[in-house]
Scaffold this motif. Structure first.
Motif, mmCIF file in Angstrom:
data_model
loop_
_atom_site.group_PDB
_atom_site.id
_atom_site.type_symbol
_atom_site.label_atom_id
_atom_site.label_comp_id
_atom_site.label_asym_id
_atom_site.label_seq_id
_atom_site.Cartn_x
_atom_site.Cartn_y
_atom_site.Cartn_z
ATOM 1 N N ALA A 26 0.860 -1.189 0.000
ATOM 2 C CA ALA A 26 0.000 0.000 0.000
ATOM 3 C C ALA A 26 0.893 1.236 0.000
ATOM 4 O O ALA A 26 1.768 1.378 0.859
ATOM 5 C CB ALA A 26 -0.919 0.007 1.217
ATOM 6 N N ILE A 27 0.689 2.120 -0.975
ATOM 7 C CA ILE A 27 1.553 3.282 -1.164
ATOM 8 C C ILE A 27 0.693 4.539 -1.249
ATOM 9 O O ILE A 27 -0.352 4.547 -1.905
ATOM 10 C CB ILE A 27 2.400 3.129 -2.447
ATOM 11 N N ARG A 28 1.147 5.597 -0.585
ATOM 12 C CA ARG A 28 0.500 6.904 -0.660
ATOM 13 C C ARG A 28 1.565 7.962 -0.937
ATOM 14 O O ARG A 28 2.668 7.899 -0.395
ATOM 15 C CB ARG A 28 -0.217 7.249 0.652
ATOM 16 N N TYR A 29 1.213 8.933 -1.773
ATOM 17 C CA TYR A 29 2.094 10.066 -2.056
ATOM 18 C C TYR A 29 1.537 11.301 -1.365
ATOM 19 O O TYR A 29 0.328 11.530 -1.373
ATOM 20 C CB TYR A 29 2.203 10.305 -3.561
ATOM 21 N N VAL A 30 2.427 12.097 -0.796
ATOM 22 C CA VAL A 30 1.981 13.213 0.027
ATOM 23 C C VAL A 30 1.246 14.264 -0.799
ATOM 24 O O VAL A 30 0.334 14.937 -0.301
ATOM 25 C CB VAL A 30 3.183 13.839 0.775
ATOM 26 N N ASP A 31 1.610 14.422 -2.075
ATOM 27 C CA ASP A 31 0.922 15.367 -2.949
ATOM 28 C C ASP A 31 1.073 14.902 -4.387
ATOM 29 O O ASP A 31 1.726 13.892 -4.674
ATOM 30 C CB ASP A 31 1.453 16.799 -2.769
ATOM 31 N N LEU A 32 0.487 15.655 -5.307
ATOM 32 C CA LEU A 32 0.446 15.234 -6.705
ATOM 33 C C LEU A 32 1.728 15.519 -7.472
ATOM 34 O O LEU A 32 1.851 15.108 -8.629
ATOM 35 C CB LEU A 32 -0.730 15.921 -7.413
ATOM 36 N N VAL A 33 2.679 16.211 -6.871
ATOM 37 C CA VAL A 33 3.950 16.461 -7.553
ATOM 38 C C VAL A 33 5.050 15.530 -7.046
ATOM 39 O O VAL A 33 6.201 15.667 -7.444
ATOM 40 C CB VAL A 33 4.391 17.932 -7.391
ATOM 41 N N SER A 34 4.699 14.576 -6.202
ATOM 42 C CA SER A 34 5.689 13.655 -5.641
ATOM 43 C C SER A 34 5.845 12.431 -6.540
ATOM 44 O O SER A 34 4.869 11.923 -7.098
ATOM 45 C CB SER A 34 5.275 13.201 -4.237
ATOM 46 N N VAL A 35 7.079 11.958 -6.661
ATOM 47 C CA VAL A 35 7.353 10.731 -7.409
ATOM 48 C C VAL A 35 7.865 9.627 -6.491
ATOM 49 O O VAL A 35 7.993 8.478 -6.912
ATOM 50 C CB VAL A 35 8.369 10.986 -8.541
ATOM 51 N N LEU A 36 8.167 9.965 -5.238
ATOM 52 C CA LEU A 36 8.537 8.976 -4.231
ATOM 53 C C LEU A 36 7.466 8.977 -3.145
ATOM 54 O O LEU A 36 7.030 10.038 -2.696
ATOM 55 C CB LEU A 36 9.908 9.286 -3.626
ATOM 56 N N PRO A 37 7.021 7.804 -2.710
ATOM 57 C CA PRO A 37 5.921 7.736 -1.739
ATOM 58 C C PRO A 37 6.334 8.217 -0.362
ATOM 59 O O PRO A 37 7.501 8.139 0.028
ATOM 60 C CB PRO A 37 5.562 6.246 -1.732
ATOM 61 N N SER A 38 5.353 8.711 0.385
ATOM 62 C CA SER A 38 5.583 9.176 1.752
ATOM 63 C C SER A 38 5.055 8.186 2.783
ATOM 64 O O SER A 38 5.560 8.125 3.902
ATOM 65 C CB SER A 38 4.923 10.540 1.957
ATOM 66 N N HIS A 39 4.014 7.425 2.438
ATOM 67 C CA HIS A 39 3.441 6.429 3.341
ATOM 68 C C HIS A 39 3.451 5.072 2.633
ATOM 69 O O HIS A 39 2.879 4.924 1.554
ATOM 70 C CB HIS A 39 2.015 6.809 3.744
ATOM 71 N N ILE A 40 4.095 4.100 3.254
ATOM 72 C CA ILE A 40 4.273 2.782 2.641
ATOM 73 C C ILE A 40 3.994 1.709 3.684
ATOM 74 O O ILE A 40 4.396 1.837 4.847
ATOM 75 C CB ILE A 40 5.707 2.598 2.108
ATOM 76 N N TYR A 70 12.328 -3.354 5.693
ATOM 77 C CA TYR A 70 13.429 -3.073 4.777
ATOM 78 C C TYR A 70 12.905 -2.776 3.374
ATOM 79 O O TYR A 70 13.472 -1.962 2.642
ATOM 80 C CB TYR A 70 14.414 -4.243 4.747
ATOM 81 N N ALA A 71 11.809 -3.420 2.985
ATOM 82 C CA ALA A 71 11.200 -3.125 1.688
ATOM 83 C C ALA A 71 10.575 -1.732 1.692
ATOM 84 O O ALA A 71 10.650 -0.997 0.703
ATOM 85 C CB ALA A 71 10.153 -4.174 1.351
ATOM 86 N N GLU A 72 9.960 -1.348 2.805
ATOM 87 C CA GLU A 72 9.371 -0.013 2.915
ATOM 88 C C GLU A 72 10.449 1.064 2.829
ATOM 89 O O GLU A 72 10.264 2.094 2.173
ATOM 90 C CB GLU A 72 8.594 0.098 4.223
ATOM 91 N N ASP A 73 11.582 0.827 3.503
ATOM 92 C CA ASP A 73 12.682 1.795 3.442
ATOM 93 C C ASP A 73 13.213 1.931 2.020
ATOM 94 O O ASP A 73 13.569 3.035 1.575
ATOM 95 C CB ASP A 73 13.808 1.367 4.381
ATOM 96 N N ALA A 74 13.274 0.817 1.293
ATOM 97 C CA ALA A 74 13.768 0.864 -0.085
ATOM 98 C C ALA A 74 12.835 1.679 -0.976
ATOM 99 O O ALA A 74 13.286 2.471 -1.810
ATOM 100 C CB ALA A 74 13.921 -0.551 -0.632
ATOM 101 N N LEU A 75 11.527 1.523 -0.790
ATOM 102 C CA LEU A 75 10.565 2.235 -1.630
ATOM 103 C C LEU A 75 10.545 3.734 -1.363
ATOM 104 O O LEU A 75 10.062 4.505 -2.190
ATOM 105 C CB LEU A 75 9.167 1.657 -1.420
ATOM 106 N N ARG A 76 11.048 4.156 -0.208
ATOM 107 C CA ARG A 76 11.074 5.590 0.095
ATOM 108 C C ARG A 76 12.148 6.333 -0.690
ATOM 109 O O ARG A 76 12.099 7.560 -0.799
ATOM 110 C CB ARG A 76 11.295 5.804 1.594
ATOM 111 N N SER A 77 13.125 5.608 -1.207
ATOM 112 C CA SER A 77 14.228 6.262 -1.914
ATOM 113 C C SER A 77 14.406 5.754 -3.338
ATOM 114 O O SER A 77 15.315 6.196 -4.032
ATOM 115 C CB SER A 77 15.541 6.056 -1.140
#
Length: 231
Positions: A149-163, A212-219
Motif C-alpha cells: 500500500a503506497i500513498r504520495y503526500v501530494d500530486l507532484v511527488s514521485v517517491l511515496p511518503s506512506h508505505i 526493509y522493503a518499505e525503506d527501499a521504496l522511500r528512496s
C-alpha cells in the motif's frame, strides 16, 4: 484580447510519452490571464493552479489608481507589473509541467511493474492520479502473498511518503514443504513444525511487516524497490 499558449512534453525512462497543451487568455494587458482550454487530465488541479498563481491583480489595481499625469511613475509601475506578471506566468507553467510529469512517472512505474511481474501480480488498484496505489503479488510457488500500500503526500511527488508492505503465508496442505519453509524463514515468517518435521499450516492472520522493503521504496522508484521483497 490576447492569448498565450504552451505545450509540455512528458518523458519516462528517457523516452517521450505524451504531450499536453494549454491556452490562456486575457481581455487586456492589465487583466490577469485565465485558462481558456487545456488537454491535461481532468483530475489534475489545473484550475486550482490558475487561481493560486495567476489571480493576483494587486498591481493592476495599483495602476488603475495612478494619476495619468505622472507618466514616469506610470511607466515604472508598468515595468514592474510586466516583470511580476511574467514571473507568475512562468511559475504556472513550471508547476503544471511538474504536476503532469509526476503523474506520468507514477503511472508508468505501475505499468512497468505490470510488465515485469505480471505473472506474480494479484489484484491491483489505484486512484486516477496514481496518488494511492495498492497491489498484491505472490512469491515462492504462491506460498507467500505480499501486499503493498503506497500513498504520495501530494500530486507532484514521485517517491511515496506512506508505505506499508506485508508478507502473508498462504495455507499449504502439502507435506515436506522444505522449500516453502526456507523461503518463509528468509522473510522472517514463523513456520512451526510437528514432531514428524512436516509443516503446520499457517493461517492468513499470521503476517510480518517488511520494513526493509518499505525503506527501499522511500528512496527508489516502484520497480526498483520491489527487488527488495520480490527475491
Amino acid at each position: 484580447m490576447r492569448f498565450s499558449a504552451f505545450s509540455t512534453l512528458l518523458w519516462f525512462a528517457g523516452e517521450p510519452r505524451e504531450m499536453y497543451h494549454c491556452v490562456l487568455e486575457s481581455k487586456s494587458f492589465l487583466e490577469k490571464m485565465t485558462v481558456l482550454e487545456h488537454t491535461f487530465p481532468f483530475f489534475l488541479p489545473v484550475r486550482e493552479a490558475e487561481i493560486d498563481l495567476l489571480s493576483s491583480n494587486a498591481i493592476v489595481r495599483l495602476v488603475s489608481c495612478i494619476d495619468i499625469v505622472d507618466l514616469h511613475f506610470l511607466l515604472l509601475v508598468l515595468c514592474q507589473f510586466t516583470i511580476f506578471y511574467h514571473g507568475c506566468f512562468q511559475k504556472f507553467i513550471d508547476y503544471i509541467g511538474e504536476l503532469s510529469q509526476a503523474y506520468v512517472d507514477r503511472r508508468e512505474q505501475v505499468c512497468l511493474v505490470k510488465e515485469l511481474y505480471g505473472n506474480q501480480l494479484g489484484e491491483i488498484c489505484h486512484s486516477l492520479s496514481y496518488q494511492m496505489i495498492e497491489f498484491s503479488l505472490y512469491k515462492f510457488d504462491w506460498s507467500v502473498k505480499v501486499t503493498v500500500a503506497i500513498r504520495y503526500v501530494d500530486l507532484v511527488s514521485v517517491l511515496p511518503s506512506h508505505i506499508k508492505v506485508l508478507a502473508w503465508p498462504i495455507q499449504q496442505p502439502k507435506k515436506n514443504s522444505s522449500t516453502r519453509m526456507t523461503m518463509k524463514r528468509n522473510l522472517g515468517i514463523p513456520c512451526p513444525t510437528s514432531r514428524e518435521g512436516n509443516e503446520i499450516m499457517v493461517g492468513q492472520t499470521c503476517h510480518i511487516r517488511l520494513f526493509y522493503a518499505e525503506d527501499a521504496l522511500r528512496s527508489m522508484s516502484l520497480p526498483e524497490g520491489q527487488a527488495y521483497f520480490l527475491f
